[in-house]
Design a protein around this motif. Structure first.
Motif, short mmCIF file in Angstrom:
data_model
loop_
_atom_site.label_atom_id
_atom_site.label_comp_id
_atom_site.label_asym_id
_atom_site.label_seq_id
_atom_site.Cartn_x
_atom_site.Cartn_y
_atom_site.Cartn_z
N THR A 165 -7.51 -0.25 -8.66
CA THR A 165 -8.18 -1.16 -7.73
C THR A 165 -7.54 -2.53 -7.82
O THR A 165 -6.89 -2.87 -8.81
N HIS A 166 -7.72 -3.31 -6.76
CA HIS A 166 -7.10 -4.63 -6.65
C HIS A 166 -8.18 -5.65 -6.32
O HIS A 166 -9.04 -5.41 -5.49
N CYS A 167 -8.13 -6.80 -6.96
CA CYS A 167 -9.12 -7.87 -6.81
C CYS A 167 -10.46 -7.40 -7.38
O CYS A 167 -10.51 -6.53 -8.25
N THR A 201 -4.46 -9.58 -10.05
CA THR A 201 -4.72 -10.26 -8.77
C THR A 201 -4.43 -11.75 -8.83
O THR A 201 -5.33 -12.59 -8.85
N ASP A 227 -0.01 -7.55 -11.50
CA ASP A 227 0.22 -7.01 -10.17
C ASP A 227 1.56 -6.28 -10.05
O ASP A 227 1.66 -5.25 -9.38
N VAL A 244 -9.96 0.06 -2.82
CA VAL A 244 -10.08 -1.40 -2.76
C VAL A 244 -11.25 -1.75 -1.83
O VAL A 244 -11.76 -0.90 -1.11
N THR A 246 -12.74 -4.88 1.05
CA THR A 246 -12.20 -5.58 2.21
C THR A 246 -13.11 -6.72 2.61
O THR A 246 -14.33 -6.67 2.38
N ASN A 257 -7.77 -7.85 3.17
CA ASN A 257 -8.31 -7.92 1.80
C ASN A 257 -7.46 -8.90 1.00
O ASN A 257 -6.48 -9.47 1.50
N THR A 261 -2.97 -6.66 -1.49
CA THR A 261 -3.51 -5.35 -1.15
C THR A 261 -2.51 -4.54 -0.32
O THR A 261 -2.33 -3.33 -0.55
N VAL A 277 -10.40 2.43 1.40
CA VAL A 277 -11.00 1.10 1.50
C VAL A 277 -12.51 1.26 1.62
O VAL A 277 -12.99 1.98 2.51
N THR A 327 -3.63 -4.91 5.77
CA THR A 327 -3.05 -3.59 5.58
C THR A 327 -3.17 -2.80 6.87
O THR A 327 -4.29 -2.62 7.39
#
Length: 356
Positions: A165-167, A201, A227, A244, A246, A257, A261, A277, A327
């Motif tokens: 996962t991101h953020c 992130t 990252d 992730v 959004t 996002n 991302t 997402v 994205t």
């Protein structure tokens, strides 16, 4: 029905708390070192809290904005009806200016303004009670949205999987379970063993400071990576799924996002890893046809030039600091919503699910 008694995430501290008609926001800029909650005294303080990312995550921003409007209006109940309605609109517009990309903020504020405009009793005190009820309804609805995304997304997570996962799109970004992390919390409650890789992130380290802390607190197996390690970790076969959150989904399924991302989505596509997402219906913007039309917040360049409290770039260095990227829908395997997983073609499926 989701049995929340088994969800360890229920014990996590809340990003937004409304109690005895007072608004409290967790200062997420101090995590993980300090857990400090601030009572919001003025609408200006709420605006600054949103702008400075003390409260962040599209759903949490929307909830904070709704309650922030109440903070702005609670001392204006002795105005005339006309002047009070002017204040409702003016203060909503002011709060909406704090951050441009997350659609939930404007959505929540417009909802409150419309509710006031449609009320039968236009006296300020009566209108204020209407707005309190609507803000509390938005807060409760988000809890149900989070649970719905958790239930529908959890089957994607299988025993022994690695999930990247991101953020931060967890409890700290919403009212309760989060968006991207909600399926993880539900899977955990079902006894599924899996591991999570959290991107740090850059430049504000929401993954390092918030996601890794939140998942660690809940007992989920989490590994923090920078990252630029994501490609290597994927190449080693350690990632089976990406989820992730959004801040806004365009009508065609393009997704805005946190910056970075899109790079994760491109990497996932290259390595054949499904990229999902998680998005509540409140984050879908049918008035924006394509991702290119989503306004992208550009933040102060000092965030790029510093790491922690230390300057890491030469004085006078030019920077770019977009807070989000978009994205393309072609990279998205599915949108995890409270009504189920939506798949391409998104123009048709989103409209049918939420506008049909």
């Amino acid at each position: 029905m989701l049995d929340t008694s088994k969800l360890k995430a229920d014990s996590l501290v809340r990003a937004v708390r409304w109690e005895n008609r007072e608004l409290f926001l967790l200062d997420q800029t101090r995590l993980p070192g300090e857990v400090i909650e601030e009572r919001q005294e003025t609408v200006q303080q709420v605006w600054e809290s949103i702008k400075a990312l003390k409260v962040r995550g599209a759903p949490a921003i929307g909830i904070a904005g709704a309650y922030g409007l109440l903070v702005a209006l609670r001392e204006k109940l002795d105005l005339s009806q006309g002047d009070f309605m002017e204040e409702v609109r003016a203060q909503a517009a002011y709060l909406d200016s704090s951050r441009p990309t997350a659609v939930n903020l404007g959505w929540a504020l417009r909802r409150l303004v419309k509710k006031a405009e449609e009320a039968d009793d236009k006296s300020p005190r009566a209108l204020f009670e209407v707005l309190v009820a609507e803000a509390e309804a938005i807060h409760q609805e988000d809890r149900m949205l989070c649970r719905g995304m958790g239930v529908h997304g959890a089957p994607l997570i299988k025993e022994g999987m690695g999930v990247l996962t991101h953020c931060n799109a967890g409890a700290l970004a919403t009212s309760e379970l989060g968006t991207a992390l909600a399926p993880m919390y539900v899977a955990q409650s079902q006894g599924i063993n899996f591991r999570v890789y959290a991107d740090e992130t850059r430049p504000l380290l929401q993954g390092a400071r918030l996601t890794s802390w939140e998942l660690q607190q809940s007992g989920i197996d989490v590994t923090l990576i920078t990252d630029n390690m994501a490609a290597h970790i994927m190449s080693q076969g350690l990632v089976d799924l990406v989820i992730v959150g959004t801040d806004r989904v365009a009508a065609n399924g393009d997704v805005a996002n946190k910056i970075g991302t899109m790079g994760v989505a491109i990497l996932a596509n290259y390595f054949g890893i499904p990229f999902y997402v998680a998005c509540p219906s409140s984050t879908i913007d049918f008035d924006t046809a394509h991702g290119k039309d989503i306004p992208i917040e550009e933040r102060d360049g000092d965030e790029v030039c510093e790491f922690g409290a230390r300057r890491t770039a030469p004085p006078g260095m030019k920077t770019r600091n977009p807070a989000f990227d978009v994205t393309p829908n072609a990279l998205v395997a599915g949108l995890i919503t409270e009504k189920g997983i939506i798949r391409a073609p998104y123009v048709e499926t989103l409209a049918k699910t939420f506008q049909g």
